[in-house]
Design a protein around this motif. Sequence first.
Motif, PDB file in Angstrom:
ATOM      1  N   ALA A 122       0.828  -1.208   0.000  1.00 57.37           N
ATOM      2  CA  ALA A 122       0.000   0.000   0.000  1.00 57.37           C
ATOM      3  C   ALA A 122       0.862   1.259   0.000  1.00 57.37           C
ATOM      4  O   ALA A 122       0.580   2.224  -0.724  1.00 57.37           O
ATOM      5  N   ALA A 123       1.917   1.252   0.823  1.00 57.18           N
ATOM      6  CA  ALA A 123       2.796   2.421   0.902  1.00 57.18           C
ATOM      7  C   ALA A 123       3.504   2.666  -0.429  1.00 57.18           C
ATOM      8  O   ALA A 123       3.594   3.804  -0.905  1.00 57.18           O
ATOM      9  N   LEU A 124       4.012   1.598  -1.056  1.00 57.58           N
ATOM     10  CA  LEU A 124       4.723   1.743  -2.326  1.00 57.58           C
ATOM     11  C   LEU A 124       3.778   2.152  -3.447  1.00 57.58           C
ATOM     12  O   LEU A 124       4.132   2.973  -4.308  1.00 57.58           O
ATOM     13  N   LEU A 125       2.567   1.593  -3.452  1.00 54.01           N
ATOM     14  CA  LEU A 125       1.593   1.970  -4.475  1.00 54.01           C
ATOM     15  C   LEU A 125       1.203   3.439  -4.332  1.00 54.01           C
ATOM     16  O   LEU A 125       1.096   4.170  -5.325  1.00 54.01           O
ATOM     17  N   SER A 126       1.004   3.871  -3.084  1.00 55.70           N
ATOM     18  CA  SER A 126       0.691   5.281  -2.843  1.00 55.70           C
ATOM     19  C   SER A 126       1.832   6.172  -3.302  1.00 55.70           C
ATOM     20  O   SER A 126       1.605   7.194  -3.973  1.00 55.70           O
ATOM     21  N   TRP A 127       3.044   5.804  -2.953  1.00 57.81           N
ATOM     22  CA  TRP A 127       4.232   6.578  -3.352  1.00 57.81           C
ATOM     23  C   TRP A 127       4.296   6.702  -4.877  1.00 57.81           C
ATOM     24  O   TRP A 127       4.546   7.788  -5.410  1.00 57.81           O
ATOM     25  N   PHE A 128       4.043   5.594  -5.573  1.00 57.03           N
ATOM     26  CA  PHE A 128       4.097   5.606  -7.043  1.00 57.03           C
ATOM     27  C   PHE A 128       2.980   6.469  -7.626  1.00 57.03           C
ATOM     28  O   PHE A 128       3.223   7.308  -8.509  1.00 57.03           O
ATOM     29  N   LEU A 129       1.755   6.297  -7.143  1.00 59.76           N
ATOM     30  CA  LEU A 129       0.622   7.032  -7.704  1.00 59.76           C
ATOM     31  C   LEU A 129       0.694   8.524  -7.397  1.00 59.76           C
ATOM     32  O   LEU A 129       0.344   9.352  -8.244  1.00 59.76           O
ATOM     33  N   VAL A 130       1.143   8.874  -6.192  1.00 65.16           N
ATOM     34  CA  VAL A 130       1.273  10.297  -5.863  1.00 65.16           C
ATOM     35  C   VAL A 130       2.352  10.935  -6.733  1.00 65.16           C
ATOM     36  O   VAL A 130       2.176  12.037  -7.255  1.00 65.16           O
ATOM     37  N   GLY A 131       3.476  10.253  -6.906  1.00 66.76           N
ATOM     38  CA  GLY A 131       4.537  10.771  -7.766  1.00 66.76           C
ATOM     39  C   GLY A 131       4.056  10.943  -9.196  1.00 66.76           C
ATOM     40  O   GLY A 131       4.354  11.953  -9.853  1.00 66.76           O
ATOM     41  N   LEU A 132       3.303   9.963  -9.705  1.00 70.44           N
ATOM     42  CA  LEU A 132       2.745  10.054 -11.059  1.00 70.44           C
ATOM     43  C   LEU A 132       1.759  11.211 -11.158  1.00 70.44           C
ATOM     44  O   LEU A 132       1.734  11.957 -12.148  1.00 70.44           O
ATOM     45  N   PHE A 133       0.954  11.378 -10.111  1.00 70.50           N
ATOM     46  CA  PHE A 133      -0.033  12.458 -10.081  1.00 70.50           C
ATOM     47  C   PHE A 133       0.649  13.826 -10.123  1.00 70.50           C
ATOM     48  O   PHE A 133       0.173  14.744 -10.800  1.00 70.50           O
ATOM     49  N   ILE A 134       1.768  13.963  -9.414  1.00 69.51           N
ATOM     50  CA  ILE A 134       2.501  15.238  -9.412  1.00 69.51           C
ATOM     51  C   ILE A 134       2.988  15.569 -10.823  1.00 69.51           C
ATOM     52  O   ILE A 134       2.861  16.703 -11.299  1.00 69.51           O
ATOM     53  N   ARG A 135       3.539  14.566 -11.523  1.00 73.00           N
ATOM     54  CA  ARG A 135       4.007  14.792 -12.898  1.00 73.00           C
ATOM     55  C   ARG A 135       2.863  15.199 -13.819  1.00 73.00           C
ATOM     56  O   ARG A 135       2.983  16.132 -14.620  1.00 73.00           O
ATOM     57  N   MET A 136       1.736  14.508 -13.700  1.00 72.52           N
ATOM     58  CA  MET A 136       0.577  14.827 -14.530  1.00 72.52           C
ATOM     59  C   MET A 136       0.056  16.232 -14.213  1.00 72.52           C
ATOM     60  O   MET A 136      -0.301  16.994 -15.115  1.00 72.52           O
ATOM     61  N   SER A 137       0.014  16.570 -12.930  1.00 72.60           N
ATOM     62  CA  SER A 137      -0.502  17.875 -12.515  1.00 72.60           C
ATOM     63  C   SER A 137       0.363  19.005 -13.047  1.00 72.60           C
ATOM     64  O   SER A 137      -0.146  20.021 -13.536  1.00 72.60           O
ATOM     65  N   LYS A 138       1.673  18.833 -12.957  1.00 72.14           N
ATOM     66  CA  LYS A 138       2.583  19.871 -13.463  1.00 72.14           C
ATOM     67  C   LYS A 138       2.467  20.014 -14.977  1.00 72.14           C
ATOM     68  O   LYS A 138       2.523  21.126 -15.510  1.00 72.14           O
ATOM     69  N   ALA A 139       2.297  18.898 -15.655  1.00 70.67           N
ATOM     70  CA  ALA A 139       2.177  18.946 -17.117  1.00 70.67           C
ATOM     71  C   ALA A 139       0.914  19.667 -17.557  1.00 70.67           C
ATOM     72  O   ALA A 139       0.883  20.308 -18.613  1.00 70.67           O
ATOM     73  N   ARG A 140      -0.132  19.581 -16.725  1.00 75.04           N
ATOM     74  CA  ARG A 140      -1.417  20.180 -17.089  1.00 75.04           C
ATOM     75  C   ARG A 140      -1.683  21.494 -16.351  1.00 75.04           C
ATOM     76  O   ARG A 140      -2.722  22.108 -16.562  1.00 75.04           O
ATOM     77  N   GLY A 141      -0.773  21.898 -15.466  1.00 72.04           N
ATOM     78  CA  GLY A 141      -0.926  23.164 -14.769  1.00 72.04           C
ATOM     79  C   GLY A 141      -1.985  23.167 -13.688  1.00 72.04           C
ATOM     80  O   GLY A 141      -2.603  24.205 -13.418  1.00 72.04           O
TER      81      GLY A 141
END
Length: 313
Positions: free
Chosen positions: A5-24
């Motif tokens: 759960a911790a690793l999945l959260s870490w991966f998804l949050v990191g992915l979300f940050i990249r997507m958020s920055k790309a879309r502003g």
Amino acid sequence: MMVVAALLSWFLVGLFIRMSKARGWGQPIRAEGPESHLKKVGTPTAGGVPFTIALALVFFALYFTGKITDPRELLIMLTGLAMGIIGGIDDLLKVRWQMNGGKGKKELLAREKFPLQLLVALVFAWFAAPLAAHELVPGLGGIGGVPIWDILLLTFVMIGSVNAFNFTDGIDGQLAGVGMIVLLPLLALSPVSALLVAVLLGYLWFNAHPARVFMGDMGSHAIGAIAAGAWILYADVWLLPLVALIPVLEVVSVVMQVAYFKRTGRRIFRMTPIHHHFEKLDKPWPETHIALRFWVVTGITTALAWWLLGGRP
């Protein structure tokens, strides 16, 4: 599974940050807030979305494979998701408002959000009242066989917890740390509590000061609902205000500030919720000091509640 759960959260949050920055998808900052927060403009928000998704994926994988069978766990998880979705709608509106240059609906109004919270809390209370770990309202029976007083109490506690934990968000790492500490005594009893602690660890990797992502309402609503549900069903509802003393003080500070200002035109605190008051002092506390000290207070009150329970619910 906590590690997964911790690793999945870490991966998804990191992915979300990249997507958020790309879309502003950035967080707007109140101009009247602490000056130190102005540099946070544009930081991705709604970070509670990916860690809530991670929580749900692991929980339901365990539930549908028969590794979690307790109906209390399903009730807590569904309530957390329902409250989280209400907060998620708020997050979506804020992101759309920001992306549209400040046009359109900015957020859910209190008169729109409260009925939704009330409905979810009533459903939770209806099913939770017969399952509660301790007697809720001593000496008061039900009405027509329905434990109406217990249902009203649990409804109030659930709504209060969700909003109190929501007000606690606003300092890097603060709510994630408080939420984890509140749930620590229940790790061995409640799998959903253990999984929430795990996904918060993955999230905190990115939310530690200086935060690369903010939680948003979906995450804070889910944390408040799960904390309330777990303490009601596995420990003692009357000890929840002690354990969650910091969230209680956060929401009380807002109520006091608004009421006093309407009556006198003056303020009690320099800014609310109360964590912002410490940032506005003549000698302001750094964010890291506020978050860490609130963690310490929560650790003390949680330990005291655990002692009052005799070391076990």
